[in-house]
Design an enzyme around this catalytic site. Structure first.
Site, mmCIF file in Angstrom:
data_model
loop_
_atom_site.group_PDB
_atom_site.id
_atom_site.type_symbol
_atom_site.label_atom_id
_atom_site.label_comp_id
_atom_site.label_asym_id
_atom_site.label_seq_id
_atom_site.Cartn_x
_atom_site.Cartn_y
_atom_site.Cartn_z
ATOM 1 N N PRO A 10 0.797 -1.223 0.000
ATOM 2 C CA PRO A 10 0.000 0.000 0.000
ATOM 3 C C PRO A 10 0.833 1.278 0.000
ATOM 4 O O PRO A 10 1.857 1.366 0.692
ATOM 5 C CB PRO A 10 -0.798 -0.091 1.305
ATOM 6 C CG PRO A 10 -0.731 -1.503 1.730
ATOM 7 C CD PRO A 10 0.456 -2.130 1.093
ATOM 8 N N ASN A 11 0.375 2.229 -0.778
ATOM 9 C CA ASN A 11 0.931 3.591 -0.836
ATOM 10 C C ASN A 11 2.300 3.680 -1.507
ATOM 11 O O ASN A 11 2.929 4.744 -1.487
ATOM 12 C CB ASN A 11 1.001 4.212 0.575
ATOM 13 C CG ASN A 11 -0.367 4.355 1.186
ATOM 14 O OD1 ASN A 11 -1.236 5.007 0.602
ATOM 15 N ND2 ASN A 11 -0.589 3.745 2.333
ATOM 16 N N ARG A 18 5.099 10.933 -2.836
ATOM 17 C CA ARG A 18 4.705 10.600 -1.459
ATOM 18 C C ARG A 18 5.820 10.994 -0.486
ATOM 19 O O ARG A 18 6.899 10.395 -0.503
ATOM 20 C CB ARG A 18 4.448 9.094 -1.332
ATOM 21 C CG ARG A 18 4.088 8.678 0.084
ATOM 22 C CD ARG A 18 4.072 7.179 0.250
ATOM 23 N NE ARG A 18 3.762 6.828 1.624
ATOM 24 C CZ ARG A 18 3.915 5.626 2.162
ATOM 25 N NH1 ARG A 18 4.365 4.635 1.414
ATOM 26 N NH2 ARG A 18 3.628 5.416 3.416
ATOM 27 N N TYR A 23 10.713 9.371 1.539
ATOM 28 C CA TYR A 23 10.821 8.247 0.604
ATOM 29 C C TYR A 23 11.593 8.574 -0.676
ATOM 30 O O TYR A 23 11.782 7.691 -1.518
ATOM 31 C CB TYR A 23 9.417 7.734 0.262
ATOM 32 C CG TYR A 23 8.667 7.231 1.478
ATOM 33 C CD1 TYR A 23 9.137 6.124 2.177
ATOM 34 C CD2 TYR A 23 7.529 7.875 1.955
ATOM 35 C CE1 TYR A 23 8.487 5.658 3.315
ATOM 36 C CE2 TYR A 23 6.858 7.422 3.082
ATOM 37 C CZ TYR A 23 7.345 6.316 3.763
ATOM 38 O OH TYR A 23 6.701 5.862 4.887
ATOM 39 N N ASN A 73 8.423 -5.061 -0.540
ATOM 40 C CA ASN A 73 8.232 -3.926 0.365
ATOM 41 C C ASN A 73 6.754 -3.932 0.740
ATOM 42 O O ASN A 73 5.908 -3.534 -0.055
ATOM 43 C CB ASN A 73 8.622 -2.598 -0.284
ATOM 44 C CG ASN A 73 8.513 -1.443 0.724
ATOM 45 O OD1 ASN A 73 7.859 -1.569 1.763
ATOM 46 N ND2 ASN A 73 9.149 -0.319 0.417
ATOM 47 N N ALA A 76 3.104 -0.521 5.199
ATOM 48 C CA ALA A 76 2.650 -0.651 6.591
ATOM 49 C C ALA A 76 2.173 -2.056 6.934
ATOM 50 O O ALA A 76 1.968 -2.357 8.118
ATOM 51 C CB ALA A 76 1.541 0.366 6.862
ATOM 52 N N GLU A 97 13.214 -8.481 2.113
ATOM 53 C CA GLU A 97 12.304 -7.386 2.481
ATOM 54 C C GLU A 97 13.051 -6.057 2.356
ATOM 55 O O GLU A 97 14.214 -5.961 2.771
ATOM 56 C CB GLU A 97 11.819 -7.593 3.924
ATOM 57 C CG GLU A 97 10.843 -6.525 4.412
ATOM 58 C CD GLU A 97 10.267 -6.857 5.786
ATOM 59 O OE1 GLU A 97 10.293 -8.048 6.190
ATOM 60 O OE2 GLU A 97 9.801 -5.919 6.459
ATOM 61 N N HIS A 99 12.753 -1.732 2.839
ATOM 62 C CA HIS A 99 12.067 -0.490 3.235
ATOM 63 C C HIS A 99 12.943 0.672 2.811
ATOM 64 O O HIS A 99 14.147 0.703 3.128
ATOM 65 C CB HIS A 99 11.822 -0.457 4.741
ATOM 66 C CG HIS A 99 10.894 -1.543 5.186
ATOM 67 N ND1 HIS A 99 9.536 -1.479 4.994
ATOM 68 C CD2 HIS A 99 11.153 -2.753 5.737
ATOM 69 C CE1 HIS A 99 8.985 -2.599 5.419
ATOM 70 N NE2 HIS A 99 9.944 -3.391 5.886
ATOM 71 N N ARG A 106 12.342 5.826 12.978
ATOM 72 C CA ARG A 106 11.032 6.475 12.895
ATOM 73 C C ARG A 106 10.153 6.053 14.089
ATOM 74 O O ARG A 106 10.668 5.608 15.104
ATOM 75 C CB ARG A 106 10.399 6.130 11.547
ATOM 76 C CG ARG A 106 11.274 6.599 10.360
ATOM 77 C CD ARG A 106 10.632 6.281 9.036
ATOM 78 N NE ARG A 106 9.367 6.997 8.877
ATOM 79 C CZ ARG A 106 8.464 6.688 7.942
ATOM 80 N NH1 ARG A 106 8.688 5.697 7.093
ATOM 81 N NH2 ARG A 106 7.351 7.379 7.862
HETATM 82 C C1 DQA Z 1 8.030 1.707 4.153
HETATM 83 C C2 DQA Z 1 8.054 1.898 5.664
HETATM 84 C C3 DQA Z 1 6.672 1.590 6.273
HETATM 85 O O1 DQA Z 1 6.701 1.787 7.671
HETATM 86 C C4 DQA Z 1 5.634 2.508 5.655
HETATM 87 O O2 DQA Z 1 4.359 2.170 6.162
HETATM 88 C C5 DQA Z 1 5.646 2.479 4.176
HETATM 89 C C6 DQA Z 1 6.938 2.524 3.507
HETATM 90 C C7 DQA Z 1 9.382 2.095 3.512
HETATM 91 O O3 DQA Z 1 9.607 1.671 2.391
HETATM 92 O O4 DQA Z 1 10.150 2.832 4.121
HETATM 93 O O5 DQA Z 1 4.604 2.487 3.524
HETATM 94 O O6 DQA Z 1 7.799 0.326 3.868
#
Ligand code: DQA
Length: 146
Positions: A10-11, A18, A23, A73, A76, A97, A99, A106
């Site tokens: 998501p996102n 974003r 990011y 990735n 959340a 994985e 991020h 954070r």
């Molecule tokens: C993320 C870190 C997560 O905590 C966050 O919810 C994201 C992006 C990252 O790539 O830094 O959506 O996965």
């Protein structure tokens, strides 16, 4: 054809705009291209999937048992994506994985990942470069014959 699964949760489809201070400014298309470049020398291609919902991500994992490895990735869903975790537990190949941000620098709710214990490795805090490094790791983990 050997395919690497590049799975984003998501996102992450709105990367580039974003919260760029967190990011970065690279878009998901930029990232997909860089991962494809990283693995092209081995003859691998990239199956890139980004979804906003956990169910669709699970379907993508279930449909990817024929891939050589995965970069994930989960966004959340790292925090409580138990169903995605179960799906990855049945994924037959290694996954890394990623991020973009340094989640440990954070909010505390980002300090645990339910997926990480299943991953071959975790890359955090290196922005878009993290995906490329994950791809390089998967090339190594796959061994020379794949
Ligand atoms: C993320 C870190 C997560 O905590 C966050 O919810 C994201 C992006 C990252 O790539 O830094 O959506 O996965």
């Amino acid at each position: 054809m050997r395919e690497l699964l590049l799975l984003n949760g998501p996102n992450l489809g709105i990367l580039g705009t974003r919260q760029p201070e967190i990011y970065g400014t690279r878009t998901l298309a930029d990232i997909e291209k860089s991962v494809a470049e990283e693995v092209s020398g081995r003859g691998w291609t990239v199956r890139a999937v980004q979804r906003e919902s956990e169910g669709e991500l699970i379907h993508a994992v279930q449909d990817a048992y024929d891939t050589v490895g995965a970069i994930v990735n989960p966004g959340a869903l790292m925090i409580a994506g138990w169903s995605l975790r179960d799906a990855l537990a049945n994924y037959p190949r290694p996954f890394v994985e990623v991020h973009l941000s340094n989640v440990w620098a954070r909010e505390s709710f980002r300090h645990e990942s339910v997926l990480a214990p299943l991953a071959s490795g975790v890359v955090v805090g290196l922005g878009a470069l993290g995906y490329r490094l994950a791809a390089r790791a998967l090339l190594e983990l796959a061994g020379p014959d794949i």
